[in-house]
Design a protein around this motif. Structure first.
Motif, PDB file in Angstrom:
ATOM      1  N   ARG A   2       0.886  -1.254   0.105  1.00 35.54           N
ATOM      2  CA  ARG A   2       0.193   0.028  -0.109  1.00 35.54           C
ATOM      3  C   ARG A   2       0.924   1.330   0.157  1.00 35.54           C
ATOM      4  O   ARG A   2       1.731   1.283   0.870  1.00 35.54           O
ATOM      5  CB  ARG A   2      -0.987   0.202   1.278  1.00 35.54           C
ATOM      6  N   GLU A   3       0.670   2.046  -0.800  1.00 33.82           N
ATOM      7  CA  GLU A   3       1.336   3.551  -1.182  1.00 33.82           C
ATOM      8  C   GLU A   3       1.156   4.495   0.041  1.00 33.82           C
ATOM      9  O   GLU A   3      -0.168   4.650   0.209  1.00 33.82           O
ATOM     10  CB  GLU A   3       1.229   3.912  -2.515  1.00 33.82           C
ATOM     11  N   THR A   4       1.909   5.087   0.686  1.00 35.59           N
ATOM     12  CA  THR A   4       1.427   6.263   1.451  1.00 35.59           C
ATOM     13  C   THR A   4       0.725   7.194   0.729  1.00 35.59           C
ATOM     14  O   THR A   4       1.118   7.940  -0.251  1.00 35.59           O
ATOM     15  CB  THR A   4       2.832   6.886   1.946  1.00 35.59           C
ATOM     16  N   PRO A   5      -0.420   7.614   1.279  1.00 33.98           N
ATOM     17  CA  PRO A   5      -1.194   8.601   0.683  1.00 33.98           C
ATOM     18  C   PRO A   5      -0.268  10.051   0.724  1.00 33.98           C
ATOM     19  O   PRO A   5      -0.094  10.366   1.730  1.00 33.98           O
ATOM     20  CB  PRO A   5      -2.564   8.701   1.369  1.00 33.98           C
ATOM     21  N   SER A  96      -3.518  16.164   6.698  1.00 30.88           N
ATOM     22  CA  SER A  96      -1.987  15.963   6.908  1.00 30.88           C
ATOM     23  C   SER A  96      -1.627  15.644   5.575  1.00 30.88           C
ATOM     24  O   SER A  96      -2.166  15.059   4.770  1.00 30.88           O
ATOM     25  CB  SER A  96      -1.831  14.803   7.981  1.00 30.88           C
ATOM     26  N   PHE A  97      -0.281  16.100   5.311  1.00 30.15           N
ATOM     27  CA  PHE A  97       0.169  15.903   3.779  1.00 30.15           C
ATOM     28  C   PHE A  97       1.804  15.064   4.157  1.00 30.15           C
ATOM     29  O   PHE A  97       2.415  15.173   5.113  1.00 30.15           O
ATOM     30  CB  PHE A  97       0.737  17.113   3.629  1.00 30.15           C
ATOM     31  N   ASP A  98       1.805  14.287   3.184  1.00 29.77           N
ATOM     32  CA  ASP A  98       3.192  13.618   2.728  1.00 29.77           C
ATOM     33  C   ASP A  98       4.206  14.498   2.247  1.00 29.77           C
ATOM     34  O   ASP A  98       3.719  15.217   1.434  1.00 29.77           O
ATOM     35  CB  ASP A  98       2.892  12.086   2.112  1.00 29.77           C
ATOM     36  N   SER A 289      -1.855   9.971  -4.684  1.00 31.82           N
ATOM     37  CA  SER A 289      -2.520  10.974  -3.852  1.00 31.82           C
ATOM     38  C   SER A 289      -3.343  10.350  -2.625  1.00 31.82           C
ATOM     39  O   SER A 289      -3.433  10.951  -1.508  1.00 31.82           O
ATOM     40  CB  SER A 289      -3.385  12.102  -4.617  1.00 31.82           C
ATOM     41  N   TYR A 290      -4.107   9.440  -3.034  1.00 29.39           N
ATOM     42  CA  TYR A 290      -5.090   8.809  -2.408  1.00 29.39           C
ATOM     43  C   TYR A 290      -4.800   7.616  -1.565  1.00 29.39           C
ATOM     44  O   TYR A 290      -5.291   7.583  -0.493  1.00 29.39           O
ATOM     45  CB  TYR A 290      -6.476   8.525  -3.076  1.00 29.39           C
ATOM     46  N   GLY A 291      -3.633   6.689  -2.083  1.00 31.75           N
ATOM     47  CA  GLY A 291      -3.442   5.757  -1.383  1.00 31.75           C
ATOM     48  C   GLY A 291      -4.264   4.670  -1.184  1.00 31.75           C
ATOM     49  O   GLY A 291      -4.371   3.855  -0.369  1.00 31.75           O
ATOM     50  N   ASP A 292      -5.404   4.841  -2.026  1.00 31.16           N
ATOM     51  CA  ASP A 292      -6.513   3.811  -1.838  1.00 31.16           C
ATOM     52  C   ASP A 292      -6.544   2.987  -3.430  1.00 31.16           C
ATOM     53  O   ASP A 292      -6.903   3.611  -4.233  1.00 31.16           O
ATOM     54  CB  ASP A 292      -7.770   4.644  -1.746  1.00 31.16           C
TER      55      ASP A 292
END
Length: 384
Positions: A2-5, A96-98, A289-292
């Motif tokens: 899973r990618e970090t959103p 919160s932002f990456d 962007s969404y990590g979904d």
């Protein structure tokens, strides 16, 4: 994996407390407005624990102002105090932002943050959420915070009148906030326009201006014409159903999609390859962007379905035109009035008989003349 959103939104709400806690709302504003954070575990234990390590705040901003002076700050505190006294719920959102994602969008360069972009993105998000929730009497304020992990924005919302009793907001409202933040910071309008331009301005426009049942297609692409005829012959009797998303078309959608695939492969093979490449870039951005993953796959499916729907309707439009042409032809060849139909049939029959008789008469005259000529030749030969 899973990618970090790129963006995460956490939301909570608090109901008005007792008199002992009457300063909780205004204290929260002081907290997010402080220039330097301190360990406030005792004072803010009911709020987000991870806020304890923050080291810097940019100050409060609102719908109208990027910065608040002392007078406006006091006004904001009074609004929140009165809201609590009148029974308003306090909604607390953290966007919160990456930080790596912020760098990709250009909102963070080295250690410099484009605060104006973050503030405007927050405004766009909060206003969209409030509109969807129909919170027309809401007042809100926000603040940008920094630490070594993630840059984030705190948002506090109250209602100044017509207070609602329940604090839970619809999940789609929070999703809308996230979407507005992402698209405000990373505008993908041009990329979206390129995808839509291929579907609508190239592919569908070409289909509308070029019928499948052309002579060239019959000669060069007979399979394309055959698929078209096969679908046409299986269409429902009710022509109102001749639209891609109508229930009556459900058994034929797969066949329509295959015809679309064949049409693209025939006329837009290279362009479709470029379309798919752009689509995958958008899918990658969406996932980043969404990590979904599920939402990302839904995005890809939706965009492809838009292509098949528009092309399917363009094909069905040609089929409706063909049906009208055939109906007009039948109508012109079969007069409605039975007397006229009988008269026309008799006229055609009489004309045929006349032509036959005329032809036979001509042949008979020709035969007689031919026999007379032969008799004349014989008379000359024998000296008569």
């Amino acid at each position: 994996m899973r990618e970090t959103p790129g963006v995460v939104i956490k939301s909570k709400f608090k109901v008005p407390g007792t008199k002992k806690k009457s300063r909780r709302y205004t204290t929260y504003l002081d907290y997010i407005n402080r220039p330097d954070a301190k360990d406030s575990r005792e004072q803010f234990e009911t709020y987000h624990d991870y806020m304890e390590d923050e080291t810097k705040s940019s100050g409060l901003f609102t719908r109208e102002n990027d910065r608040l002076n002392d007078e406006k700050r006091r006004t904001v505190r009074d609004i929140f105090k009165h809201a609590q006294e009148n029974g308003s719920i306090l909604w607390q959102d953290v966007i919160s932002f990456d930080n790596a994602w912020l760098r990709e969008t250009g909102a963070l360069h080295d250690d410099l943050v484009d605060e104006k972009r973050l503030i405007q993105a927050t405004r766009n998000a909060v206003e969209a959420m409030l509109q969807k929730e129909k919170m027309v009497h809401a007042y809100w304020t926000g603040a940008v915070h920094y630490n070594t992990d993630n840059i984030h924005v705190h948002v506090a919302i109250v209602e100044t009148s017509h207070m609602r009793e329940r604090g839970r907001r619809k999940p789609k409202s929070i999703e809308l906030m996230k979407s507005r933040v992402i698209h405000s910071l990373a505008d993908r309008t041009k990329e979206q326009e390129k995808l839509n331009a291929f579907i609508r301005n190239e592919l569908v426009a070409h289909k509308r201006n070029r019928k499948i049942q052309t002579l060239s297609n019959r000669v060069l692409h007979p399979d394309l014409v055959r698929q078209f005829k096969d679908i046409y012959e299986r269409l429902p009797e009710d022509k109102r159903q001749w639209h891609y998303n109508m229930n009556g078309m459900q058994p034929l959608r797969e066949s329509l999609d295959r015809l679309t695939d064949r049409y693209i492969d025939t006329y837009f093979k290279q362009e479709f390859q470029a379309f798919n490449e752009r689509l995958e870039q958008e899918v990658s951005f969406h996932r980043r962007s969404y990590g979904d993953t599920e939402k990302t796959e839904r995005y890809r499916t939706t965009k492809r379905q838009d292509l098949y729907t528009r092309m399917g309707n363009a094909i069905l439009s040609e089929m409706r035109d063909l049906s009208k042409e055939q109906a007009a032809l039948v109508k012109s060849e079969a007069p409605k009035h039975p007397v006229r139909r009988t008269f026309k049939q008799q006229k055609i029959f009489n004309e045929s008989l006349y032509r036959i008789e005329r032809h036979m008469s001509d042949e008979f005259e020709h035969l007689k003349n031919q026999r007379a000529y032969e008799q004349l030749e014989r008379d000359i030969e024998y000296g008569k």
